[in-house]
Design an enzyme around this catalytic site. Structure first.
Site, mmCIF file in Angstrom:
data_model
loop_
_atom_site.group_PDB
_atom_site.id
_atom_site.type_symbol
_atom_site.label_atom_id
_atom_site.label_comp_id
_atom_site.label_asym_id
_atom_site.label_seq_id
_atom_site.Cartn_x
_atom_site.Cartn_y
_atom_site.Cartn_z
ATOM 1 N N GLU A 9 0.802 -1.225 0.000
ATOM 2 C CA GLU A 9 0.000 0.000 0.000
ATOM 3 C C GLU A 9 0.830 1.268 0.000
ATOM 4 O O GLU A 9 0.314 2.356 -0.234
ATOM 5 C CB GLU A 9 -0.992 0.022 1.177
ATOM 6 C CG GLU A 9 -0.363 0.287 2.528
ATOM 7 C CD GLU A 9 0.188 -0.959 3.174
ATOM 8 O OE1 GLU A 9 0.913 -1.710 2.497
ATOM 9 O OE2 GLU A 9 -0.076 -1.171 4.366
ATOM 10 N N ASP A 82 -0.548 -4.053 4.935
ATOM 11 C CA ASP A 82 -0.223 -4.249 6.356
ATOM 12 C C ASP A 82 -1.007 -5.410 6.970
ATOM 13 O O ASP A 82 -2.141 -5.709 6.551
ATOM 14 C CB ASP A 82 -0.519 -2.973 7.152
ATOM 15 C CG ASP A 82 0.503 -1.884 6.863
ATOM 16 O OD1 ASP A 82 1.536 -2.190 6.241
ATOM 17 O OD2 ASP A 82 0.269 -0.727 7.252
ATOM 18 N N ASP A 84 -3.177 -6.176 9.255
ATOM 19 C CA ASP A 84 -4.280 -5.880 10.163
ATOM 20 C C ASP A 84 -5.573 -5.830 9.359
ATOM 21 O O ASP A 84 -5.590 -6.141 8.158
ATOM 22 C CB ASP A 84 -4.034 -4.576 10.920
ATOM 23 C CG ASP A 84 -3.849 -3.371 9.996
ATOM 24 O OD1 ASP A 84 -4.115 -3.492 8.781
ATOM 25 O OD2 ASP A 84 -3.431 -2.304 10.483
ATOM 26 N N GLU A 86 -7.403 -3.305 8.294
ATOM 27 C CA GLU A 86 -7.369 -2.353 7.180
ATOM 28 C C GLU A 86 -6.568 -2.923 6.022
ATOM 29 O O GLU A 86 -6.960 -2.803 4.858
ATOM 30 C CB GLU A 86 -6.773 -1.016 7.637
ATOM 31 C CG GLU A 86 -7.617 -0.250 8.629
ATOM 32 C CD GLU A 86 -8.943 0.214 8.044
ATOM 33 O OE1 GLU A 86 -8.971 0.649 6.884
ATOM 34 O OE2 GLU A 86 -9.963 0.124 8.754
ATOM 35 N N TYR A 311 5.963 -4.173 12.977
ATOM 36 C CA TYR A 311 4.693 -3.514 12.698
ATOM 37 C C TYR A 311 4.184 -2.814 13.942
ATOM 38 O O TYR A 311 4.186 -3.370 15.041
ATOM 39 C CB TYR A 311 3.663 -4.539 12.212
ATOM 40 C CG TYR A 311 2.420 -3.895 11.672
ATOM 41 C CD1 TYR A 311 2.493 -2.953 10.655
ATOM 42 C CD2 TYR A 311 1.167 -4.204 12.187
ATOM 43 C CE1 TYR A 311 1.355 -2.344 10.157
ATOM 44 C CE2 TYR A 311 0.022 -3.609 11.690
ATOM 45 C CZ TYR A 311 0.122 -2.678 10.675
ATOM 46 O OH TYR A 311 -1.005 -2.067 10.188
ATOM 47 N N ARG A 313 1.170 -1.465 14.758
ATOM 48 C CA ARG A 313 -0.215 -1.566 15.244
ATOM 49 C C ARG A 313 -0.409 -2.954 15.849
ATOM 50 O O ARG A 313 -0.683 -3.922 15.147
ATOM 51 C CB ARG A 313 -1.207 -1.307 14.105
ATOM 52 C CG ARG A 313 -1.157 0.125 13.605
ATOM 53 C CD ARG A 313 -2.242 0.431 12.591
ATOM 54 N NE ARG A 313 -2.165 1.815 12.149
ATOM 55 C CZ ARG A 313 -1.476 2.240 11.095
ATOM 56 N NH1 ARG A 313 -0.807 1.367 10.370
ATOM 57 N NH2 ARG A 313 -1.447 3.516 10.770
ATOM 58 N N HIS A 357 0.962 -11.217 16.156
ATOM 59 C CA HIS A 357 1.837 -10.058 16.027
ATOM 60 C C HIS A 357 2.842 -10.044 17.167
ATOM 61 O O HIS A 357 2.627 -10.622 18.226
ATOM 62 C CB HIS A 357 1.032 -8.761 16.068
ATOM 63 C CG HIS A 357 0.195 -8.550 14.851
ATOM 64 N ND1 HIS A 357 -0.672 -7.495 14.716
ATOM 65 C CD2 HIS A 357 0.092 -9.262 13.706
ATOM 66 C CE1 HIS A 357 -1.278 -7.561 13.549
ATOM 67 N NE2 HIS A 357 -0.828 -8.632 12.931
#
Length: 763
Positions: A9, A82, A84, A86, A311, A313, A357
């Protein structure tokens, strides 16, 4: 030509991965989401099982076309946004647009860190798009759209045009407003302490506080109201002090305890935002922007782009075994084996954390902050250093402190006991590298002074005894750090949403910041009260937390997204219809004053308008006389006379405040549009122009040359027209240090001269 296509992205992420994978892969960037709900309509078919109408985002047509063309030429396509919700939604929307076929397979890959090892391993073990995760994101998007697009127009009608509301942001606003109401309702209590300055047979002298008097605790905050303080007035305190000044003081007890202080766990998203706010002064949004840059990759000279952190988040504190091994090697080499625990520490994540994660940590143990400093911006370096130190400290031994408590008997008829507490560091452990910050409440006092080596039974000499007045303090307003912590503790929002929540309520002018703490505006309080009254369930903290839990369970496959949205929408729609039927607008009541309208003689009232409170004639609309409310902090810019005359038309010039700071303008605007910048009286050291105050887009003040853009000289601290007494530099600047001390400092760093201001100016 590359037969394998990787789609991420971010262009920065694309460059880093391209360097790792080499020429056999083509790496393209979607530049964020490619599809979303339409901007100007609801975009959700409520009667058709809440079907979302996703469309290509305006301006992204060219990006989608290029991705389609690249996909048509590839045999294998790897979707790598990513890891997650989103990111999963982005991957799904890209997949629906590029139309995968039997000729080319579509794979999903995720990178917890963008390093050569992690990327190559992920590419060797591709998976599929996780539709449960996609539907969890879709449910959140649909819920937020249903609330925002149907509640905001209601606020336009009932409160003021241009307002908006959000499902989670409105709950965060309620926290801020409720805290303000607690502060307003707080009843301050006076109490007194007595501090004795004592000297023993061995130095140094030390302070001890009166703990008990005639067996009663002087300050007992845990006692019921009315019994918490023994000394509640100056008379009581002075009477007690008078007796104690004649007393004999003896060290009646010495207690030593060895305490172990364990390091904090590695960062999660929440704790990273909190600590960056406390230690670096970063807003949550800024922290996440910088962390994203460090994760996606930073150009390290000849080495190229390197992802420096995992990462960002995440709500997990899990750490990979290889990272722990690398950290132990670094700690052994820098601090020695005595700082290593026998085995790597294990930290427990909160319930429901995604253990797939890792915690936020450095990716490469061979890249300490000093090694990458030349390649990072100042703020990137500061955040990377914070992440590095926190992670390394989390892998070190606990600190050992010897806490010593002196108990001092004072006898002069009435028996009294004083106490003093001090700490001695026996082994620094992790504290040799890092100590966790804390939100200190106003009035909170620290202990831990150095105590002399005295023995029980030693006679002490009283040097001074002073009563000190105190007042109980209301609960403190939220800082960015404490509000993020509260949101997390109450289950409001998720790691990826905290930054957006905080920036949204500020951008909407529902809150503003005073001394780095959130204060609700009058507009924010009006909007909050209206929503709480009419949408009690929506604004209920427990309900919002349960909704977040349901969204999490969609991701695990336990709930269907349509059912979750349906259960929410039924009661919400009823509240919406009910609130819409109430007639009239909502605004604060007018406040009566003793002033009289100079035009018609009617009483003046304090009225609430678009830009805050103002004075208005109560005879409105027959009389429309208004004037500013003196001393009121208004949202609209005020004009102040300057004593200057407009060089164009001769009218008085006034001081105005615009988007980028204060400036001087003709009072006849818009007939006369003459303006000039407000000078500080300090000349630019580069071209002799005036240094003037400006503001960034986020409202942060800075001072730059009036000849911008020809001259780009700029500083963050307020300049004053005083020469440095040490080196003769043409001007000095006002700085506020972390301790809170305000100083005048030389503009030349190599000089280093500074002096404390007795009456602090705005820094």
């Amino acid at each position: 030509m590359a037969s394998k296509l990787v789609i991420v992205e971010s262009p920065a992420k694309a460059r880093t991965i391209n360097k790792i994978l080499g020429k056999q892969y083509a790496v393209k960037a979607s530049v964020g989401h490619v599809k979303d709900l339409p901007a100007k309509v609801l975009g959700v078919e409520v009667k058709d099982a809440f079907r979302p109408d996703y469309q290509i985002i305006p301006g992204k047509e060219k990006v989608v076309k290029e991705l389609k063309q690249a996909a048509a030429k590839a045999r294998d396509i790897y979707l790598a946004p990513d890891p997650d919700r989103e990111g999963e939604a982005i991957a799904y929307h890209i997949a629906t647009e590029i139309n995968g076929s039997k000729e080319h397979a579509i794979h999903r890959v995720t990178f917890n860190e963008i390093t050569a090892r992690a990327v190559k391993e992920a590419m060797e073990h591709p998976g599929r798009i996780d539709m449960d995760k996609v539907e969890a994101q879709q449910a959140r998007r649909v819920l937020d759209r249903l609330v925002g697009y149907q509640l905001s127009p209601l606020l336009w009608k009932k409160v003021r045009r241009g307002l908006s509301a959000g499902r989670v942001q409105s709950v965060a606003l309620r926290l801020v407003v409720d805290r303000e109401r607690e502060i307003e309702a707080f009843k301050q209590e006076e109490y007194w302490s007595i501090v004795a300055s004592l000297a023993g047979p061995k130095p140094p002298a030390f302070n001890a506080r009166l703990h008990t008097l005639e067996g009663a605790v002087v300050i007992n905050r845990d006692a019921p109201e009315g019994e918490r303080f023994l000394l509640t007035s100056a008379e009581q305190a002075e009477r007690a002090a008078g007796d104690l000044r004649q007393a004999e003081y003896t060290l009646s007890g010495v207690e030593k305890k060895l305490r172990r202080r364990s390091p904090a766990a590695p960062f999660t998203t929440s704790t990273l935002q909190q600590e960056a706010s406390r230690k670096l002064g970063f807003a949550a949004k800024k922290t996440m922007v910088l962390a994203q840059q460090l994760y996606e990759g930073v150009e390290l000279g000849p080495e190229g782009a390197v992802g420096l952190i995992t990462y960002m988040r995440t709500d997990s504190v899990r750490v990979a075994a290889e990272a722990q091994a690398g950290a132990r090697k670094y700690i052994r080499e820098r601090f020695g084996k005595d700082y290593l625990p026998p085995s790597p520490p294990a930290y427990k994540s909160k319930a429901g954390a995604q253990e797939a994660h890792e915690a936020v940590r450095p990716t490469l143990m061979t890249k300490p902050p000093e090694a990458v400093k030349p390649y990072l911006s100042r703020d990137q370096q500061r955040l990377y250093t914070l992440i590095w130190n926190r992670f390394m400290a989390s892998q070190m031994k606990p600190a050992e402190l010897e806490q010593t408590t002196f108990e001092i008997a004072a006898r002069n008829g009435a028996a009294a006991v004083f106490r003093a507490t001090g700490n001695v560091m026996k082994f620094p452990g992790f504290m040799a590298l890092y100590s966790e910050g804390a939100d200190q409440a106003p009035g909170e006092e620290e202990e831990g002074a150095m105590l002399p080596p005295l023995a029980e039974g030693d006679r002490l000499t009283l040097k001074e005894l002073l009563p000190r007045q105190h007042f109980t303090q209301p609960p403190p307003r939220y800082t960015e750090a404490s509000l993020v912590r509260t949101l997390e503790e109450k289950g409001i929002g998720r790691p990826s949403t905290y930054a957006a929540i905080l920036s949204t309520i500020a951008d909407r002018k529902y809150v503003h910041r005073e001394d780095k703490r959130f204060v609700p505006t009058e507009l924010g309080m009006v909007v909050n009260d209206y929503l709480v009254e009419n949408f009690a369930e929506l604004l209920d903290l427990g309900f919002t937390a349960r909704m977040e839990d349901k969204l999490d369970k969609i991701e695990t496959g336990d709930f269907r997204w349509v059912d979750v949205v349906k259960d929410f929408y039924g009661p919400f729609e009823k509240d919406l219809v009910s609130a819409s039927q109430v007639q009239g607008k909502v605004k604060p009541k007018d406040i009566e004053t003793n002033e009289v309208c100079e035009k018609c003689g009617a009483p003046m009232v304090i009225r609430w308008g678009r830009h805050g409170r103002f004075l208005a004639c109560s005879a409105y609309p027959a009389c429309k006389n208004t004037r500013p409310l003196e001393g009121e902090k208004r949202e609209a810019p005020e004009e102040k006379p300057t004593g200057e005359v407009c060089p164009t038309c001769g009218a008085p010039m006034v001081l105005k405040r615009g988007r980028f700071g204060p400036f001087i303008a003709c009072s006849r605007y818009p007939e006369c549009k003459t303006t000039k910048p407000l000078s500080t009286g300090v000349k630019c050291p580069e071209d002799g122009g005036d240094l003037i105050e400006r503001r960034t887009k986020r409202g942060k003040p800075f001072w730059s040359c009036s000849n911008y853009p020809q001259c780009k000289f700029a500083i963050w601290h307020k300049p004053i027209p005083e020469k440095c007494p040490a080196c003769g530099a043409p001007f000095m600047v006002i700085k506020k240090e972390r301790s809170g001390r305000v100083v005048k400092s030389c503009i030349r760093k190599e000089c280093g001269h500074k002096e404390e201001l007795k009456e602090p100016e705005a820094a």
